[in-house]
Design a protein around this motif. Structure first.
Motif, PDB file in Angstrom:
ATOM      1  N   ALA A  72       0.957  -1.033  -0.193  1.00  0.00           N
ATOM      2  CA  ALA A  72      -0.324  -0.107  -0.044  1.00  0.00           C
ATOM      3  C   ALA A  72       0.883   1.226  -0.088  1.00  0.00           C
ATOM      4  O   ALA A  72       2.013   1.079   0.418  1.00  0.00           O
ATOM      5  N   PHE A  73       0.501   2.279  -0.680  1.00  0.00           N
ATOM      6  CA  PHE A  73       1.254   3.641  -0.479  1.00  0.00           C
ATOM      7  C   PHE A  73       1.022   3.825   0.701  1.00  0.00           C
ATOM      8  O   PHE A  73       1.862   5.494   1.033  1.00  0.00           O
ATOM      9  N   ALA A  74      -0.438   4.685   0.769  1.00  0.00           N
ATOM     10  CA  ALA A  74      -0.445   4.889   2.436  1.00  0.00           C
ATOM     11  C   ALA A  74      -0.815   4.313   3.493  1.00  0.00           C
ATOM     12  O   ALA A  74      -2.099   3.150   3.192  1.00  0.00           O
ATOM     13  N   ASP A  75      -0.498   4.370   4.826  1.00  0.00           N
ATOM     14  CA  ASP A  75      -0.742   3.776   5.918  1.00  0.00           C
ATOM     15  C   ASP A  75      -2.469   4.333   6.441  1.00  0.00           C
ATOM     16  O   ASP A  75      -3.009   4.389   5.491  1.00  0.00           O
ATOM     17  N   SER A  76      -2.765   3.373   7.348  1.00  0.00           N
ATOM     18  CA  SER A  76      -4.427   3.176   7.908  1.00  0.00           C
ATOM     19  C   SER A  76      -4.437   4.275   7.941  1.00  0.00           C
ATOM     20  O   SER A  76      -5.813   5.252   7.880  1.00  0.00           O
ATOM     21  N   ASN A  77      -4.017   5.535   9.036  1.00  0.00           N
ATOM     22  CA  ASN A  77      -3.356   6.896   9.355  1.00  0.00           C
ATOM     23  C   ASN A  77      -4.280   7.785   7.775  1.00  0.00           C
ATOM     24  O   ASN A  77      -5.556   8.239   8.269  1.00  0.00           O
ATOM     25  N   ALA A  78      -3.520   7.316   7.066  1.00  0.00           N
ATOM     26  CA  ALA A  78      -3.544   8.627   6.158  1.00  0.00           C
ATOM     27  C   ALA A  78      -4.827   8.346   5.359  1.00  0.00           C
ATOM     28  O   ALA A  78      -5.329   8.887   4.250  1.00  0.00           O
ATOM     29  N   VAL A  79      -5.471   6.524   5.520  1.00  0.00           N
ATOM     30  CA  VAL A  79      -6.497   6.479   4.700  1.00  0.00           C
ATOM     31  C   VAL A  79      -7.859   6.866   5.500  1.00  0.00           C
ATOM     32  O   VAL A  79      -8.442   7.877   4.991  1.00  0.00           O
ATOM     33  N   LEU A  80      -7.124   6.771   6.789  1.00  0.00           N
ATOM     34  CA  LEU A  80      -8.815   7.987   7.565  1.00  0.00           C
ATOM     35  C   LEU A  80      -8.933   8.783   7.358  1.00  0.00           C
ATOM     36  O   LEU A  80     -10.020   9.337   7.835  1.00  0.00           O
ATOM     37  N   ALA A  81      -7.503   9.447   7.319  1.00  0.00           N
ATOM     38  CA  ALA A  81      -6.971  11.171   7.232  1.00  0.00           C
ATOM     39  C   ALA A  81      -8.116  11.409   6.061  1.00  0.00           C
ATOM     40  O   ALA A  81      -8.638  13.058   6.077  1.00  0.00           O
ATOM     41  N   THR A  82      -8.653  10.581   4.912  1.00  0.00           N
ATOM     42  CA  THR A  82      -9.254  11.329   3.954  1.00  0.00           C
ATOM     43  C   THR A  82     -10.884  11.901   4.354  1.00  0.00           C
ATOM     44  O   THR A  82     -11.892  12.283   3.516  1.00  0.00           O
ATOM     45  N   LYS A  83     -11.046  11.457   5.574  1.00  0.00           N
ATOM     46  CA  LYS A  83     -12.218  11.854   6.232  1.00  0.00           C
ATOM     47  C   LYS A  83     -12.894  13.220   5.623  1.00  0.00           C
ATOM     48  O   LYS A  83     -13.945  13.330   5.313  1.00  0.00           O
ATOM     49  N   ASP A  84     -11.531  13.941   6.084  1.00  0.00           N
ATOM     50  CA  ASP A  84     -11.562  15.395   6.395  1.00  0.00           C
ATOM     51  C   ASP A  84     -11.917  15.896   5.323  1.00  0.00           C
ATOM     52  O   ASP A  84     -12.738  16.558   5.127  1.00  0.00           O
ATOM     53  N   ILE A  85     -11.681  14.915   3.925  1.00  0.00           N
ATOM     54  CA  ILE A  85     -10.861  15.656   3.222  1.00  0.00           C
ATOM     55  C   ILE A  85     -12.561  16.021   1.960  1.00  0.00           C
ATOM     56  O   ILE A  85     -12.570  14.999   1.852  1.00  0.00           O
ATOM     57  N   SER A  86     -12.778  16.588   1.231  1.00  0.00           N
ATOM     58  CA  SER A  86     -14.035  17.061   0.423  1.00  0.00           C
ATOM     59  C   SER A  86     -13.551  16.530  -0.889  1.00  0.00           C
ATOM     60  O   SER A  86     -11.823  17.182  -1.624  1.00  0.00           O
TER      61      SER A  86
END
Lengths: 468, 327
Positions: free
Chosen positions: A279-293
């Motif tokens: 994977a290119f991104a961690d699970s934290n980075a994946v969860l952080a996409t919730k905040d990005i519109s």
């Protein structure tokens, strides 16, 4: 006699009276009256006709204004299909496939599907593709691990070999189309006199040769090259329902913001491996996409300029069976032979990546839309032989019913892509491997100018990702 | 004083004559003061569209780009892609023995040759009549502005909510801007004042605004003021009708639901640009000409003409024997 001759020539009227016969007298009369009659009667002897009608301007004969006059009279007839006659023909001629109206076909659906082909890309390019596939640009530039890998893998002679590939394609490759002496291939006249290589010839050649260089390198580094397989022209289909809840419909002509969408694509080259890409991104980075519109696409709708049909088959298909020995997608290669601008090409790459990853996700995790426990990732390279585009994608969800929650992530080699997303089609830029190459660049002794070593370094790093 | 073989009063010479409106769609009773020279003039008075000097055999009067044949019937739907322009060589269409349509006899000897060019399908309907009635509001983003071979003005590629299309470019349009098409005044989009390039029905625009690409009839598409630098000015408004001054300085009265674009058409310096060489004319498909023009016939000065009465258009287009495509 000479005296008499002179007398006759000086007075023709007297001569006519002298010579017996009505023919000569009539001819003299015609000569006198021809000019007058020509002026008045326009060639007609008995009646009076104006040569130009009084209202000739009203006739509106301007051919530019009357294109319908140039329309073949049987054009509309040829377009119509007589379905009853087709049925009769099907009765009496064995093997005849009659034309059926679309609403009587088996695959007719009430609700239309909006589809994308390899010949019909998103007209707004990357911006529209990002919104439809519910993905966001994760970071500026490509992920760092690819850059690190590209640094570690590179060797001293690689630039020399890459340049040799370019010069081979542009200078020493013989196009078989230029050799047909029977003139079977119909071409423009100008092409016969052209020495320069054509993009539909040199673009696949350069890509395949560069891939061969990378494979030799992977052979040097490890023995994992057996795990891979290159497939040319596989077909894959992704069908999904997209609900764009975040769209502001105040100034849009529709109220319902959910559509059936179908991607039906053929990648030019595709590499599959036994092991999945990390994977290119961690699970934290994946969860952080919730905040990005999602990047707003106003004033266009996500389905802008897409074609729609009522006759379709709403089934996703990755094109590979589950028993296939190398099931995991590694990289897609696209040949940009039409030389589309980078914006459209990035959109095309994203649609290709999404179809393959989405269909794979449905096969492994089932049809229920969900956030994937272990995200799928893949890469894509596109080139027109000179300019190269790189893209990485990580599929985090198959929940396309809403714009909220976790989103898919995309990395692009352009660092300023977030700013250039809202410029015009020509505004986006991407890296070129060389400035110019060919017989016309005679000023430089090597017949190429402006070689950029970073591009092949990145290409090699892309290709050897997961090998070490 | 004799001008044009007609006796005119001093009032008429000073361009202050009384405006006598002409109503089209039904035959207008002619006033006893008007004088008819010929049948042609009678036809002109009856109906402007069938008898006025709209088309001429000379391309210099029709417009320099007036020579084109685009096979629009082959297109199933609207496309933004350029279409091929077939050259007719100034010849009329005729049928040959195979019932194919081929160029026939020469209609005008002043056209022929020229560089190949492309034709862009410019949409003159900024809003349809249905959208005006429904009170629709939508915006479009300008993605590209470029010159067109077939017209003097620039054209702009806009991306709308449903599709992208080519429209006429106005003077102050820029790439990346939003243009509004609206049948109602909304504060949130334009702040009560229409911007340059926005399309509105004429009833929403103030008196004195410059507009271009104006419709004659609601829903028919813009017909007047489409060439470079052209504009109409709104002069009056009264009971469901709007009076405009056309680029020819003649006035016209149209329905208030006709859509117009705010601003003047782009490339206003077009009249000032030079052809450069005689070969440039050949590139446009115009063959060489001889002689001098005596078009105005004022000999050495502009001829004094009385102000003509405004045209009054009905709500629906009256019966015309005209098979024109748009463009």
């Amino acid at each position: 006699m000479p005296n008499l001759q002179r007398f006759l020539s000086s007075s023709p009227l007297a001569a006519t009276s002298f010579c017996s016969g009505s023919i000569t007298s009539a001819s003299v009369f015609k000569v006198q009256s021809r000019g007058v009659r020509y002026k008045n009667s326009g060639g007609m002897i008995g009646g009076r006709r104006k040569r130009i009608p009084l209202n000739w301007r009203d006739l509106n004969f301007n051919p530019a204004r009357l294109p319908s006059a140039w329309k073949p009279p049987d054009w509309d007839k040829k377009q119509e299909i007589d379905y009853e006659r087709e049925k009769e023909l099907a009765k009496y001629t064995p093997g005849y496939k009659p034309a059926i109206p679309s609403h009587e076909k088996d695959d007719y659906h009430k609700e239309p599907v909006y589809f994308i082909n390899s010949s019909l890309p998103f007209s707004e390019g990357l911006k529209q593709a990002l919104f439809v596939t519910k993905s966001v640009i994760a970071d500026s530039g490509l992920p760092k691990q690819i850059h690190n890998l590209a640094e570690s893998v590179s060797y001293t002679e690689q630039d020399q070999r890459a340049i040799q590939v370019i010069r081979h394609a542009h200078l020493f490759d013989v196009d078989p189309r230029s050799l047909d002496k029977e003139n079977k291939v119909q071409r423009w006249k100008a092409d016969n006199y052209r020495i320069v290589a054509k993009p539909d010839r040199y673009c696949p050649l350069i890509m395949k040769e560069l891939i061969r260089l990378c494979e030799t390198r992977s052979f040097q580094l490890s023995e994992s090259f057996r795990n891979r397989i290159v497939i040319e022209g596989p077909r894959s289909i992704a069908c999904f329902r997209r609900d764009c809840s975040s769209l502001d419909t105040e100034f849009l002509p529709v109220q319902d913001t959910s559509w059936n969408i179908r991607f039906d694509l053929c990648a030019d080259m595709q590499i599959h491996s036994k092991d999945p890409l990390s994977a290119f991104a961690d699970s934290n980075a994946v969860l952080a996409t919730k905040d990005i519109s999602l990047a707003p696409i106003y004033p266009i709708m996500p389905i802008a300029d897409l074609k729609s049909t009522h006759n379709y088959d709403f089934v996703t298909n990755s094109g590979f069976s589950s028993k296939f020995s190398r099931p995991h997608l590694h990289t897609i290669a696209l040949f940009n032979t039409d030389q589309l601008p980078p914006n459209l090409i990035y959109g095309k790459m994203l649609t290709h990546l999404f179809t393959l990853l989405y269909s794979k996700a449905l096969e492994t995790y089932g049809d229920n839309p969900q956030d994937l426990s272990s995200p799928l990732s893949a890469q894509c390279v596109a080139s027109d032989g000179r300019v190269f585009q790189f893209m990485c994608m990580q599929l985090n969800t198959t929940k396309l019913n809403s714009d909220d929650g976790i989103k898919n992530m995309v990395w692009v080699d352009n660092e300023y892509v977030k700013e250039e997303l809202y410029q015009t089609d020509d505004g986006m830029t991407s890296a070129a491997m060389y400035e110019e190459c060919g017989h016309t660049t005679w000023k430089s002794p090597e017949y190429y100018t402006g070689y950029n070593p970073d591009v092949f370094k990145l290409f090699q790093g892309f290709w050897l990702n997961g090998v070490l | 004083m004799l001008i044009d073989g007609v006796k005119r009063t001093l009032v008429q010479q000073l361009n202050i004559c009384f405006k006598q409106p002409k109503i089209f769609g039904k035959v207008q009773p002619l006033s006893p003061t008007s004088f008819i020279h010929s049948q042609r003039q009678f036809l002109q008075k009856l109906n402007i569209f069938n008898s006025a000097r709209k088309f001429h055999s000379s391309p210099f009067i029709n417009g320099r780009y007036g020579h084109r044949l685009v096979k629009l019937w082959e297109q199933p739907e609207y496309t933004t892609e350029p279409l091929h322009v077939y050259r007719t060589g100034g010849r009329l269409p005729v049928k040959n023995w195979k019932d194919e349509i081929v160029p026939g006899r020469v209609w005008t000897a002043k056209l022929g040759g020229g560089l190949p060019r492309k034709w862009y399908w410019v949409d003159t309907h900024r809003m349809t009549a249905e959208e005006v009635v429904a009170g629709a509001v939508f915006q479009e983003k300008i993605t590209k502005i470029m010159p067109d071979d077939n017209r003097s003005a620039f054209i702009a590629l806009v991306a709308g909510p449903v599709k992208r299309r080519w429209i006429l470019c106005t003077e102050n349009m820029k790439v990346g801007d939003l243009v509004t098409n609206s049948a109602q005044l909304t504060e949130s989009l334009t702040g009560w004042t229409p911007n340059d390039g926005d399309a509105y029905p004429l009833c929403l625009l103030a008196i004195g605004t410059k507009v271009c690409s104006v419709e004659f009839f609601p829903g028919k598409g813009g017909q007047i003021a489409r060439s470079a630098g052209a504009f109409c000015t709104i002069t009056k408004k009264f009971d469901g009708r709007v009076q405009l001054q056309m680029p020819s300085k003649r006035e016209i009265v149209v329905n208030e639901k006709c859509v117009a674009v705010v601003g003047t058409v782009s490339n206003s310096n077009h009249w000032n640009e030079d052809w450069g060489s005689a070969f440039r004319r050949r590139e446009y498909g115009l063959r060489p000409r001889t002689g001098r023009k005596h078009k105005n016939d004022g000999r050495f000065a502009r001829r004094a003409m009385p102000v003509r009465a405004p045209l009054i258009m009905p709500d629906k287009p009256f019966l015309q024997k005209d098979n024109n495509f748009e463009e």
